[in-house]
Design a protein around this motif. Structure first.
Motif, PDB file in Angstrom:
ATOM      1  N   THR A  98      -3.059  -3.351  11.869  1.00 48.46           N
ATOM      2  CA  THR A  98      -3.009  -4.176  10.445  1.00 48.46           C
ATOM      3  C   THR A  98      -1.598  -4.745  10.023  1.00 48.46           C
ATOM      4  OG1 THR A  98      -4.825  -2.522   9.806  1.00 48.46           O
ATOM      5  CG2 THR A  98      -3.836  -3.784   8.103  1.00 48.46           C
TER       6      THR A  98
ATOM      7  N   GLY B 273      -4.906  -0.453   3.978  1.00 51.71           N
ATOM      8  CA  GLY B 273      -4.324   0.468   4.999  1.00 51.71           C
ATOM      9  C   GLY B 273      -2.815   0.333   5.201  1.00 51.71           C
ATOM     10  N   GLU B 274      -2.276   1.266   5.750  1.00 57.34           N
ATOM     11  CA  GLU B 274      -0.963   1.224   6.387  1.00 57.34           C
ATOM     12  C   GLU B 274      -1.000   0.271   7.463  1.00 57.34           C
ATOM     13  OE1 GLU B 274       1.458   2.909   4.819  1.00 57.34           O
ATOM     14  OE2 GLU B 274       0.485   4.207   3.542  1.00 57.34           O
TER      15      GLU B 274
END
Length: 407
Positions: free
Chosen positions: A66, A57-58
């Protein structure tokens, strides 16, 4: 397509400015429900980079966020280094608290300018045929701003390479390293010292012609010797060279005393050794450290690792810099305390990046860091991949074709 030149100049200028404000050793906090992904060498493998972002993910701030720590060696060997570095710059500008960058030994002119590595003479020239020199110069300045080490939750030190032979190295000392320059490999390239380093015999030594060099005789280190961990020294009043054992830090030398013109000169060379080691050293499973066949840094043993971790109250070291078969390898372990030093490598089928249908290329991975019970970090290597290239035809970016064509 790459951004316009005006946009590129703005991106690199702002990215450089942001990195310049960071300390040489930076701290990372991982909230209880967040994850940090430590990414090893990418070496211009854009498909590996894309695969990592697609999988995890970004970047995202917050307690369930994240984070990414890219642990150096973004450039050289693979063909897509300019694109990777620009993506990292944009990610850092958009998510300054969730994207972290360490400098690797390939974020340095001495490596980037080598024709066989390709970043300057192939990749930047391909991307900017008319402005290669300008763009490469901007990348070079940006690289010199990158931190050399990150510490995660006061538990795990993450650097690209490893440790120096010097004892008692503290995090505070790492913080004082002047990093905004070329990697000082020449200043400590002779087993931790510079060529011509002044020395004094600590005991009677014997030259190759059997002449005796009296204790206290002044001399200089000239070059490495054929015998491992030895250097050739020239002493005043003697024509013959003398082989002397060199450990790599003044406090451990037994054949010679390393002499300096001042305390400041001694401390500067120690700092140069530590700087170089952070980007160049490799671990060994032996207790003792030894010279590194790379010619820079050392092979740091378990004793050096234990000294560093104990001095700084840390649990372990996570580093990159070496290709591993499945992307992760724990080189140093303790029966009572677990893994002390491990390697993560994130470029699959290295160095070519070409699809390897024969299954002989290396796999890649990242290390996922989470806060576990009692706020003790849990480090887990992700499932390794190589499939990102299998079935694909590797296309040089200059061909202007999709990686997905001609599968």
């Amino acid at each position: 397509n790459l951004p316009s030149q005006d946009d590129l100049l703005l991106i690199l200028a702002r990215a450089k400015e942001g990195q310049a404000k960071l300390p040489t050793l930076a701290q990372i906090s991982v909230p209880a429900s967040a994850t940090l992904h430590v990414v090893g060498d990418l070496h211009g493998h854009f498909n590996d980079f894309r695969y990592i972002i697609d999988c995890y993910g970004e970047p995202l701030e917050g307690i369930c966020g994240t984070q990414y720590l890219f642990n150096g060696d973004f450039t050289d060997r693979g063909s897509w280094a300019p694109e990777i570095v620009l993506c990292l710059c944009c990610m850092k500008l958009l998510h300054p608290g969730s994207v972290h960058l360490n400098r690797g030994n390939h974020e340095d002119h001495a490596q980037n300018a080598r024709p066989e590595n390709g970043f300057r003479d192939r990749d930047c020239l391909r991307a900017w045929p008319s402005h290669c020199e300008l763009m490469y110069g901007l990348f070079r300045k940006f690289f010199q701003q990158l931190p050399l080490c990150h510490v995660i939750e006061n538990q795990v030190a993450v650097m690209h390479g490893g440790l120096a032979r010097d004892s008692g190295v503290t995090l505070k000392e790492l913080q004082t390293i002047e990093r905004k320059r070329a990697v000082p490999t020449r200043e400590c390239g002779l087993l931790g010292y510079c060529k011509g380093q002044k020395v004094t015999a600590k005991r009677a030594l014997e030259a190759s012609n059997k002449a005796v060099i009296a204790a206290g005789s002044a001399g200089r280190l000239i070059s490495t010797a054929r015998t491992e961990a030895h250097a050739l020294a020239s002493f005043d009043g003697h024509d013959e060279m003398v082989e002397v054992k060199i450990v790599g830090a003044p406090e451990f030398e037994t054949d010679v005393d390393i002499t300096y013109s001042s305390k400041e000169a001694r401390l500067q060379q120690r700092s140069d050794r530590i700087f170089t080691a952070l980007l160049w050293s490799d671990p060994t499973n032996s207790k003792a450290s030894s010279p590194n066949p790379r010619g820079a840094g050392i092979l740091f043993g378990k004793d050096a690792t234990s000294d560093f971790l104990r001095t700084n109250g840390l649990r372990s070291i996570l580093r990159s810099h070496q290709k591993t078969r499945n992307g992760y390898q724990a080189e140093q372990k303790s029966d009572s305390e677990g893994i002390k030093c491990a390697t993560v490598f994130s470029a699959s089928n290295y160095p070519s990046g070409a699809g390897d249908k024969g299954g002989k290329g290396n796999r890649a991975t990242v290390v996922v860091v989470e806060n576990g019970t009692d706020e003790i970090l849990v480090l887990t290597p992700a499932n390794p991949w190589r499939e990102v290239y299998e079935g694909l035809r590797w296309v040089e970016p200059g061909m202007r074709r999709s990686l997905m064509e001609d599968s």
